[in-house]
Design an enzyme around this catalytic site. Structure first.
Site, PDB file in Angstrom:
ATOM      1  N   GLY A  12      -8.245   3.121   4.722  1.00  0.00           N
ATOM      2  CA  GLY A  12      -7.101   2.298   4.343  1.00  0.00           C
ATOM      3  C   GLY A  12      -5.788   3.040   4.511  1.00  0.00           C
ATOM      4  CG  ASP A  13      -3.623   3.732   1.927  1.00  0.00           C
ATOM      5  OD1 ASP A  13      -3.131   2.720   1.400  1.00  0.00           O
ATOM      6  OD2 ASP A  13      -4.470   4.450   1.367  1.00  0.00           O
ATOM      7  N   GLY A  15      -1.375   1.727   8.042  1.00  0.00           N
ATOM      8  CA  GLY A  15      -0.146   1.148   8.580  1.00  0.00           C
ATOM      9  C   GLY A  15      -0.372  -0.240   9.171  1.00  0.00           C
ATOM     10  CE  LYS A  16      -5.340  -2.462   6.537  1.00  0.00           C
ATOM     11  NZ  LYS A  16      -5.351  -1.060   6.055  1.00  0.00           N
ATOM     12  CE  LYS A  18       6.069   0.350  13.306  1.00  0.00           C
ATOM     13  NZ  LYS A  18       6.499   1.705  13.673  1.00  0.00           N
ATOM     14  CG  HIS A  41      -0.597  -4.560   4.214  1.00  0.00           C
ATOM     15  ND1 HIS A  41      -1.257  -5.550   4.899  1.00  0.00           N
ATOM     16  CD2 HIS A  41      -1.555  -3.653   3.888  1.00  0.00           C
ATOM     17  CE1 HIS A  41      -2.542  -5.263   4.989  1.00  0.00           C
ATOM     18  NE2 HIS A  41      -2.739  -4.113   4.374  1.00  0.00           N
ATOM     19  CB  THR A  42       5.049  -0.417   3.300  1.00  0.00           C
ATOM     20  OG1 THR A  42       4.488  -0.153   2.004  1.00  0.00           O
ATOM     21  CG2 THR A  42       6.537  -0.130   3.278  1.00  0.00           C
ATOM     22  NE  ARG A 141     -26.199 -17.795  -8.569  1.00  0.00           N
ATOM     23  CZ  ARG A 141     -26.924 -16.695  -8.419  1.00  0.00           C
ATOM     24  NH1 ARG A 141     -26.741 -15.907  -7.360  1.00  0.00           N
ATOM     25  NH2 ARG A 141     -27.843 -16.375  -9.299  1.00  0.00           N
ATOM     26  CB  THR A 299      -1.408   2.647  -7.379  1.00  0.00           C
ATOM     27  OG1 THR A 299      -1.680   3.527  -6.268  1.00  0.00           O
ATOM     28  CG2 THR A 299      -2.317   1.431  -7.296  1.00  0.00           C
ATOM     29  N   PRO A 302      -0.915   9.560  -5.226  1.00  0.00           N
ATOM     30  CG  PRO A 302      -1.280  11.731  -6.001  1.00  0.00           C
ATOM     31  CD  PRO A 302      -0.947  10.352  -6.474  1.00  0.00           C
ATOM     32  CG  LEU A 330       2.239  11.217  17.532  1.00  0.00           C
ATOM     33  CD1 LEU A 330       0.815  11.752  17.553  1.00  0.00           C
ATOM     34  CD2 LEU A 330       2.652  10.737  18.923  1.00  0.00           C
TER      35      LEU A 330
END
Length: 433
Positions: A12-13, A15-16, A18, A41-42, A141, A299, A302, A330
């Site tokens: 995760g994290d 950069g999806k 963007k 998502h930022t 259920r 959250t 770090p 990069l």
């Protein structure tokens, strides 16, 4: 027609958000298919920062429709807060919520927090926002869905029944005070008027859009290694964060998916507990954490940082059948003299042929590293791939070779403009028609 899934290939994290924002103009609908408000998502547009937790990143484009699918679990207060931050965007008529999406209730948060406290040193490292317990009730259920809000008496009866069971658990197992079902019901009825008008059968809506020639961008949360089936279990999320989850979480059939775009950082991060074979517990790791702003968007926690792990990303490319890879951040590596690249694992002196499913094995593997020379050049203003330093191109080419997947987009900063799109890529072109 292209219907494409965006999926993270690490923990995760990646950069999806963007990348979803970047390629949304090629699609008519953006659909979120799993997870909850524990993922952020930022997106940064002209120095303005948007942090979205539930609403797809495509909402920042004024002419795009966004859907929250049935695979998402919803905290209504979090959703209302997010809607308020987007009031200026005039999203009326552009956001729909599945009537089959499950609701996170106050008792889900209470149980998760209490369980993490009980586990102490063995805790999973969740956000304690009720995501896991909500999915547990879904699979058991006994969940409550957004569609139930349309029928207040039915909703009230379900709340009362659920609170009675959860209060017994909170009292007997955790020694906590009981919750008030009347107060919970009243709180949700107060939120309902703003949410209910958005609730529709999104599976029907999305399938109709496909039949009418529309195209859909499917946005997931978390990453492949946090998938409940294929990730580093038990240190995972509670849903299917892999590309297959797009069909389950929206009701769009697999034959309508035409491509998969994977996202990976130029290094590796993860939040919370669990193995991270290439973790950098040194000054280089702290430098990467600081320069990469590796703190959770939801959250503030770090993120642990490690070198790029080709074993992980190669495994993710296989699981998701990824067509092309986006490499983000990069530029975070610009100042390093040398860069380590994990090409494989050894366990008890022998090389592993595949990614290990047992966490006791993964915790004890020894990464096999190649040393790559750093480029010691600011890449954040580069506009074309050929303008990147040769060492940076060599690094990307080596990653592509190790994961056996094409790289077609490179992010060298958080803004939309800080992106290199290799439009000539034969793997990318068919996905953006």
């Amino acid at each position: 027609m292209a219907n494409v899934v965006i999926v993270g290939t690490q923990w995760g994290d990646e950069g999806k958000g963007k990348i979803v924002d970047l390629i949304t103009p090629h699609f008519s609908v953006v659909a979120r298919y799993q997870g909850g408000h524990n993922a952020g998502h930022t997106v940064i547009i002209q120095d303005k920062k948007y942090v979205l937790h539930l609403i797809p990143s495509g909402i920042l484009h004024p002419d795009k429709v966004c859907v929250i699918g049935n695979g998402v679990v919803l905290d209504l207060q979090a959703l209302e807060d997010e809607l308020q931050t987007l009031d200026e965007l005039e999203i009326e008529g552009r956001l729909f919520i599945s009537n089959r999406a499950h609701l996170i209730m106050p008792y889900h948060r209470a149980v998760e927090s209490a369980e993490e406290d009980r586990l102490a040193d063995e805790k999973i490292g969740t956000t304690s926002r009720g995501i896991g317990p909500c999915y547990e009730d879904k699979m058991g259920r006994r969940g409550i869905r957004t569609g139930d809000l349309l029928y207040p008496e039915i909703f009230k009866a379900k709340v009362e029944a659920s609170v009675a069971v959860k209060n017994h658990l909170l009292d007997r197992l955790y020694g906590l005070e009981p919750l008030d079902s009347e107060a919970i019901y009243a709180g949700y009825m107060k939120l309902a008027p703003k949410i209910v008008p958005l609730v529709i059968d999104t599976a029907e809506y999305l399938n109709k859009a496909v039949r009418n020639g529309g195209n859909i961008l499917f946005e997931g949360a978390q990453g492949t290694l946090l998938d409940v089936d294929h990730g580093t279990y038990p240190f995972v999320t509670s849903s299917n964060a892999t590309a297959g989850g797009a069909c389950i979480g929206t009701g769009v059939g697999p034959s309508d998916i035409t491509g998969i775009i994977g996202i990976a950082k130029a290094y590796t991060t993860r939040v919370g507990s669990g193995p991270l074979p290439t973790e950098m517990n040194d000054s280089v790791g702290r430098h990467v954490q600081d320069k990469g702003a590796e703190f959770g968007a939801s959250t503030g926690r770090p993120r642990r940082c490690g070198w790029f792990d080709a074993v992980v990303v190669r495994y993710a490319c296989m699981i998701n059948n990824i067509d092309t890879l986006v490499v983000t951040k990069l530029d975070v590596l610009d100042e390093l003299d040398e860069i380590q690249l994990c090409t494989g694992y050894q366990y008890k002196g022998e090389g592993l042929e595949s990614f290990p499913p047992q966490m006791t094995v993964l915790e004890d593997v020894t990464p096999v590293f190649e040393t790559c020379p750093g480029w010691k050049t600011d890449t954040s203003r580069v506009q074309e791939y050929d303008q990147l330093p040769q060492q940076a191109r060599d690094y990307l080419n080596r990653i592509s070779e190790l994961i056996q997947t094409d790289i077609s987009i490179i992010s060298i900063g958080p803004d939309r403009k800080e992106t290199i799109v290799m439009e000539e890529s034969p793997c990318l072109q068919p996905l953006l028609k």
